[in-house]
Design a protein around this motif. Structure first.
Motif, PDB file in Angstrom:
ATOM      1  N   THR A   1       0.229   0.651 -16.383  1.00 30.84           N
ATOM      2  CA  THR A   1      -0.897  -0.197 -15.510  1.00 30.84           C
ATOM      3  C   THR A   1      -0.517  -0.681 -14.167  1.00 30.84           C
ATOM      4  N   VAL A   2      -1.322  -0.161 -13.112  1.00 30.39           N
ATOM      5  CA  VAL A   2      -1.080  -0.446 -11.660  1.00 30.39           C
ATOM      6  C   VAL A   2      -1.943  -1.743 -11.490  1.00 30.39           C
ATOM      7  N   THR A   3      -1.146  -2.815 -11.024  1.00 29.93           N
ATOM      8  CA  THR A   3      -1.797  -4.197 -10.859  1.00 29.93           C
ATOM      9  C   THR A   3      -2.322  -4.298  -9.486  1.00 29.93           C
ATOM     10  N   ARG A   4      -3.230  -3.310  -9.052  1.00 26.04           N
ATOM     11  CA  ARG A   4      -3.542  -3.095  -7.690  1.00 26.04           C
ATOM     12  C   ARG A   4      -4.459  -4.553  -7.301  1.00 26.04           C
ATOM     13  N   GLU A   5      -5.268  -5.034  -8.088  1.00 29.53           N
ATOM     14  CA  GLU A   5      -5.838  -6.158  -7.144  1.00 29.53           C
ATOM     15  C   GLU A   5      -4.958  -7.381  -7.074  1.00 29.53           C
ATOM     16  N   ARG A   6      -4.098  -7.500  -8.214  1.00 27.86           N
ATOM     17  CA  ARG A   6      -3.139  -8.670  -8.084  1.00 27.86           C
ATOM     18  C   ARG A   6      -2.320  -8.408  -6.908  1.00 27.86           C
ATOM     19  N   ALA A   7      -1.874  -7.171  -6.891  1.00 25.50           N
ATOM     20  CA  ALA A   7      -0.858  -6.870  -5.977  1.00 25.50           C
ATOM     21  C   ALA A   7      -1.315  -7.143  -4.532  1.00 25.50           C
ATOM     22  N   MET A   8      -2.603  -6.475  -4.028  1.00 27.27           N
ATOM     23  CA  MET A   8      -3.081  -6.913  -2.769  1.00 27.27           C
ATOM     24  C   MET A   8      -3.508  -8.235  -2.494  1.00 27.27           C
ATOM     25  N   GLU A   9      -3.866  -8.994  -3.455  1.00 28.71           N
ATOM     26  CA  GLU A   9      -4.175 -10.322  -3.242  1.00 28.71           C
ATOM     27  C   GLU A   9      -2.722 -11.022  -3.002  1.00 28.71           C
ATOM     28  N   ARG A  10      -1.687 -10.797  -3.682  1.00 26.97           N
ATOM     29  CA  ARG A  10      -0.522 -11.675  -3.299  1.00 26.97           C
ATOM     30  C   ARG A  10       0.143 -11.065  -2.076  1.00 26.97           C
ATOM     31  N   ALA A  11       0.091  -9.802  -1.904  1.00 22.21           N
ATOM     32  CA  ALA A  11       0.558  -9.370  -0.354  1.00 22.21           C
ATOM     33  C   ALA A  11      -0.237 -10.016   0.567  1.00 22.21           C
ATOM     34  N   GLN A  12      -1.310 -10.107   0.680  1.00 17.40           N
ATOM     35  CA  GLN A  12      -2.171 -10.917   1.745  1.00 17.40           C
ATOM     36  C   GLN A  12      -1.702 -12.158   1.911  1.00 17.40           C
ATOM     37  N   GLN A  13      -1.506 -12.741   0.565  1.00 18.61           N
ATOM     38  CA  GLN A  13      -1.140 -14.447   0.608  1.00 18.61           C
ATOM     39  C   GLN A  13       0.162 -14.345   1.226  1.00 18.61           C
TER      40      GLN A  13
ATOM     41  N   LEU B   1       4.105  -8.043  -7.713  1.00 22.21           N
ATOM     42  CA  LEU B   1       3.854  -7.206  -8.799  1.00 22.21           C
ATOM     43  C   LEU B   1       2.978  -5.981  -8.557  1.00 22.21           C
ATOM     44  N   ILE B   2       3.289  -4.763  -8.646  1.00 19.49           N
ATOM     45  CA  ILE B   2       2.447  -3.784  -8.238  1.00 19.49           C
ATOM     46  C   ILE B   2       2.212  -2.859  -9.372  1.00 19.49           C
ATOM     47  N   ALA B   3       3.077  -2.960 -10.531  1.00 25.35           N
ATOM     48  CA  ALA B   3       2.998  -2.075 -11.652  1.00 25.35           C
ATOM     49  C   ALA B   3       3.700  -2.559 -13.044  1.00 25.35           C
ATOM     50  N   LYS B   4       3.035  -2.315 -14.288  1.00 16.85           N
ATOM     51  CA  LYS B   4       3.844  -2.777 -15.419  1.00 16.85           C
ATOM     52  C   LYS B   4       4.193  -1.242 -15.797  1.00 16.85           C
ATOM     53  N   THR B   5       5.493  -1.281 -15.964  1.00 17.98           N
ATOM     54  CA  THR B   5       6.230  -0.029 -16.354  1.00 17.98           C
ATOM     55  C   THR B   5       6.261   0.434 -17.795  1.00 17.98           C
ATOM     56  N   THR B   6       6.349   1.914 -18.022  1.00 17.13           N
ATOM     57  CA  THR B   6       6.699   2.297 -19.252  1.00 17.13           C
ATOM     58  C   THR B   6       7.876   1.646 -20.174  1.00 17.13           C
ATOM     59  N   LEU B   7       7.695   1.777 -21.415  1.00 21.46           N
ATOM     60  CA  LEU B   7       8.824   1.485 -22.205  1.00 21.46           C
ATOM     61  C   LEU B   7       8.721   2.279 -23.618  1.00 21.46           C
TER      62      LEU B   7
ATOM     63  N   GLY C   1      11.893   5.636  -6.162  1.00 17.59           N
ATOM     64  CA  GLY C   1      11.405   5.016  -5.093  1.00 17.59           C
ATOM     65  C   GLY C   1       9.906   4.977  -5.091  1.00 17.59           C
ATOM     66  N   VAL C   2       9.445   4.482  -6.235  1.00 12.04           N
ATOM     67  CA  VAL C   2       8.044   4.110  -6.322  1.00 12.04           C
ATOM     68  C   VAL C   2       7.862   2.563  -6.286  1.00 12.04           C
ATOM     69  N   PHE C   3       8.870   1.882  -6.396  1.00  8.28           N
ATOM     70  CA  PHE C   3       9.040   0.581  -5.996  1.00  8.28           C
ATOM     71  C   PHE C   3      10.363   0.214  -5.764  1.00  8.28           C
TER      72      PHE C   3
ATOM     73  N   GLU D   1       0.990  -1.230  -0.147  1.00  7.00           N
ATOM     74  CA  GLU D   1       0.012   0.164  -0.063  1.00  7.00           C
ATOM     75  C   GLU D   1       0.983   1.168  -0.093  1.00  7.00           C
ATOM     76  N   PHE D   2       1.764   1.089   0.576  1.00  4.04           N
ATOM     77  CA  PHE D   2       2.972   2.307   0.749  1.00  4.04           C
ATOM     78  C   PHE D   2       3.547   2.707  -0.719  1.00  4.04           C
ATOM     79  N   PHE D   3       3.843   1.525  -1.489  1.00  3.66           N
ATOM     80  CA  PHE D   3       4.379   1.871  -2.669  1.00  3.66           C
ATOM     81  C   PHE D   3       3.291   2.218  -3.819  1.00  3.66           C
ATOM     82  N   LEU D   4       2.144   1.619  -3.695  1.00  2.00           N
ATOM     83  CA  LEU D   4       1.131   2.053  -4.294  1.00  2.00           C
ATOM     84  C   LEU D   4       0.690   3.449  -4.190  1.00  2.00           C
ATOM     85  N   ASP D   5       0.749   3.812  -2.972  1.00  2.00           N
ATOM     86  CA  ASP D   5       0.486   5.312  -2.732  1.00  2.00           C
ATOM     87  C   ASP D   5       1.499   6.367  -3.404  1.00  2.00           C
ATOM     88  N   ARG D   6       2.815   5.879  -3.266  1.00  2.00           N
ATOM     89  CA  ARG D   6       3.948   6.570  -4.035  1.00  2.00           C
ATOM     90  C   ARG D   6       3.439   6.752  -5.405  1.00  2.00           C
TER      91      ARG D   6
END
Length: 546
Positions: free
Chosen positions: A150-162, A223-229, A267-269, A132-137
C-alpha cells in the motif's frame, strides 16, 4: 510417563466427530503421535479427566482471541544477576556537513538519512519534494520489485507539508524530520489496510496506529508505503506475488521483511522498518545488501504489530548504513506504557567509540568451517585486526537449540488459532508441508508440558549465553553460521548485519556483529567502524541506478 499435555489432548479432539466418546484406543493412538506410551489401566483412568478437559479446550477456543491479545506470561531474556548501566549520556553522532544537492537528482535515491537530513534542515530541499521524489520511484520501480502493498500517499503528503511548515516556524524535530520511509505491513496504520501479507487478511483494517509508527511520526519521519512481507511473516511470497531481489530480479528477496529490505536497497525509500522472529531482518538484509539492526528483545514496543511469537518477535530498522540504523533506532526504542515486555534502558551511542578498547570476539569454529562465504568472512576478521582489534576466539554454548524451535511454532499456532479453526488458512498462497498453514495445524499436537519445558531449557541457554558475553563486548559471526541465528533469537541478543562483499554473480553477502543485551550502542559502533573502512554499502543495484 511425563509429558501429557495440550498436544496429547488435541490429538484426539481433532477428529471428524469432536463429541465422540473418548476410548482407551483413541488415547493409545494419540499418545503415539507425541512419543508417549501408557498402560491399559492408565489409559482407562484418564478417560473421565480427558473428557472434561476436551470441553474446557473447546470453551477456550470459543473465546475467539484476537491476534493482538498477548499471553499473561511475559518472557524475560535477562540472565540472573545481570547488571545494567541506567545512566543516559550524551550521544555522539557522525552526521555529515556541507552536503550539496546532486547534479543528477536521481542520486538522491541513495543518499543516507544523514545527508538527506542536512539538505532538509538547510532548506536545500523540502520534505514535500523529497517525498514526491520517492513516491515517483515507487511508481517507476515497484512493478519489478513487488515490494509495496500500500502506498500511503495522502498521509505522506500531509505529513511532509506539516514538516515543511514546522521548519519554516523554526521547529526541527531531529535527523528524521521530513525523511520518507517504508514500514512492513504487519504494523497497523489507522486509515489503511494492514494485510500481514496474507490472503485471509488482505482487506483487514485495524483501527489503531502501531507505537513504532507513532514514534516515527513524533520524530518527523514520513511514512510513504507499507511494504510486503512473506505471508504472516515467513519468506518472500505474499498474496500478491513474490518480492524480488533488486540485485537479481530472477531471485526472491528473502524475508520475511521482504519489501523493507528490497525497497531500501533499490532506493525507493531511505529506510524501512522490519521485524525478526527467526531471521526476518538478517536474511533479507543479507540477500539485498542492506544494513539491518535486530534490537534486543524487549527494546522496541510491538503494540500494533502482528504477533507471530510473543517471546521472540522484535522490531528494528533496515537501512543502507550503520549510522542510519542508529538514527532510526534512537527514535523507536523505549516504553509506550502498553507493551509490558519493554525494559527502559538508555541508548548511549558513540559513533567515535575507540573499538580497540573493547573486547571483541569471533566464533572461531564457525569461521574455520568450510562454507560458501568463508573467503569474504575471513577478510572481515583481517579488517578488524587492521583496525587494531585483538580478536578473542569464543564459542557459543554447547547446547542443542534446534528442538526449541517448537516455542515459535506453538506460539504462532496460538496467535493464528482462529485462522486454523475456521479453515481460512486454505486461502493462503503457500501450501507446502513447511508453510504456515500445515505448521500451525501440526503445532496443535505440541504438548503444553513440552512447550513449558522448552522454555525451561531456554532459561538454561540464557544463562550459558551470558557466560559467553562476559568474555566479550561484541562478537562476529558468519550470517548463518554455527547456530548463531537461532540461539541469539532465543536469548534475545541484538545483532547488526551488513554487507561484506559480493559474489562473482554480483550478489551481496553479509557478516553479523552480535552485542550484549540492551547494548545496541556498542555493537552499532563496532559495526560502523568496520563498514566505514570497507565501503561495501556504497555499492547499489545497477538496475535501479539512473
Amino acid at each position: 510417563m511425563g509429558g501429557i499435555g495440550l498436544g496429547f489432548l488435541l490429538a484426539f479432539t481433532m477428529i471428524t466427530n469432536k463429541d465422540a466418546p473418548i476410548t482407551s484406543s483413541m488415547i493409545e493412538d494419540a499418545a503415539s503421535v507425541i512419543g508417549l506410551e501408557f498402560t491399559q489401566t492408565e489409559r482407562d483412568t484418564m478417560i473421565e479427566s480427558l473428557t472434561d478437559t476436551r470441553d474446557d479446550l473447546q470453551a477456550i477456543r470459543e473465546f475467539n482471541l484476537n491476534n493482538s491479545i498477548p499471553p499473561a506470561l511475559n518472557f524475560n531474556p535477562i540472565p540472573a544477576g545481570k547488571q545494567f548501566d541506567f545512566q543516559q549520556r550524551s550521544q555522539v553522532w557522525d552526521l555529515p556537513q556541507n552536503v550539496t544537492l546532486p547534479e543528477n537528482k536521481n542520486d538522491l535515491a541513495f543518499y543516507t538519512i544523514g545527508e538527506l537530513s542536512y539538505l532538509i534542515k538547510e532548506g536545500k530541499i523540502s520534505s514535500v519534494e523529497l517525498t514526491e521524489f520517492f513516491l515517483d520511484r515507487i511508481e517507476q520501480y515497484d512493478e519489478q520489485l513487488e515490494a509495496i502493498i500500500t502506498v500511503t500517499r495522502e498521509r505522506a503528503m500531509e505529513r511532509a507539508q506539516q514538516m515543511d511548515a514546522e521548519l519554516e516556524q523554526g521547529i526541527y524535530r531531529g535527523p528524521l524530520h521530513g525523511i520518507p520511509y517504508g514500514a512492513k505491513d504487519l504494523l497497523a496504520v489507522e486509515g489503511y489496510k494492514t494485510t500481514w501479507g496474507a490472503a485471509p487478511y488482505k482487506d483487514q483494517e485495524i483501527d489503531e496506529t502501531a507505537t513504532v509508527i507513532r514514534k516515527l511520526d513524533e520524530a518527523g519521519a514520513v511514512l510513504i508505503a507499507k511494504t510486503t512481507l512473506g505471508a504472516l511473516a515467513y519468506g518472500d511470497i505474499w498474496f500478491g506475488g513474490r518480492t524480488n531481489n533488486p540485485w537479481d530480479l530472477e531471485q526472491g528477496s528473502s524475508g520475511s521483511s521482504a519489501g523493507s529490505a528490497a525497497g531500501t536497497a533499490a532506493g525507493v525509500f531511505p529506510f524501512a522498518i522490519g521485524t525478526e522472529t527467526l531471521g526476518s531482518i538478517v536474511s533479507p538484509s543479507t540477500r539485498n545488501g542492506t544494513t539491518g539492526l535486530r534490537p534486543t528483545y524487549g527494546r522496541v514496543s510491538r503494540t500494533g504489530a502482528m504477533a507471530l511469537s510473543w517471546t521472540m518477535d522484535k522490531i528494528g530498522p533496515i537501512t543502507r548504513s550503520v549510522e542510519d540504523a542508529a538514527l532510526v533506532f534512537n527514535a523507536i526504542y523505549g516504553s509506550d506504557g502498553i507493551d509490558q515486555t519493554i525494559v527502559d534502558l538508555p541508548f548511549n551511542y558513540n559513533a567515535n567509540l575507540d573499538i580497540t578498547q573493547l573486547k571483541i570476539g569471533y566464533l572461531k569454529s564457525a569461521f574455520e568451517q568450510d562454507y560458501w562465504n568463508k573467503q569474504r568472512d575471513s577478510l572481515v576478521l583481517e579488517t578488524m585486526r587492521d583496525l587494531g582489534v585483538e580478536l578473542i576466539p569464543v564459542e557459543l554454548p554447547d547446547f542443542d537449540a534446534g528442538p526449541l524451535r517448537l516455542i515459535l511454532t506453538a506460539e504462532g499456532a496460538a496467535a493464528f488459532d482462529q485462522l486454523t479453526l475456521t479453515n481460512q488458512d486454505d486461502s493462503m498462497q503457500w501450501q507446502e508441508p513447511n508453510a504456515w498453514p500445515n505448521t500451525f495445524r501440526a503445532a496443535h499436537f505440541i504438548p503444553a508440558t513440552e512447550y513449558i519445558n522448552a522454555n525451561r531449557a531456554r532459561y538454561q541457554l540464557i544463562q550459558q549465553m551470558d557466560s559467553v558475553m562476559q568474555q566479550v563486548d561484541v562478537y562476529l559471526s558468519p550470517a548463518f553460521g554455527g547456530g548463531n541465528l537461532l540461539i541469539t533469537n532465543l536469548t534475545g541478543h541484538p545483532s547488526v548485519v551488513l554487507p561484506n562483499g559480493f559474489t562473482d554473480e554480483g550478489r551481496p553477502t553479509s557478516i553479523t556483529f552480535v552485542g550484549d543485551l540492551f547494548d545496541e550502542a556498542t555493537v552499532l559502533s563496532v559495526a560502523k567502524a568496520y563498514q566505514d573502512t570497507t565501503g561495501h554499502h556504497l555499492k547499489h543495484p545497477p538496475l535501479f541506478v539512473e
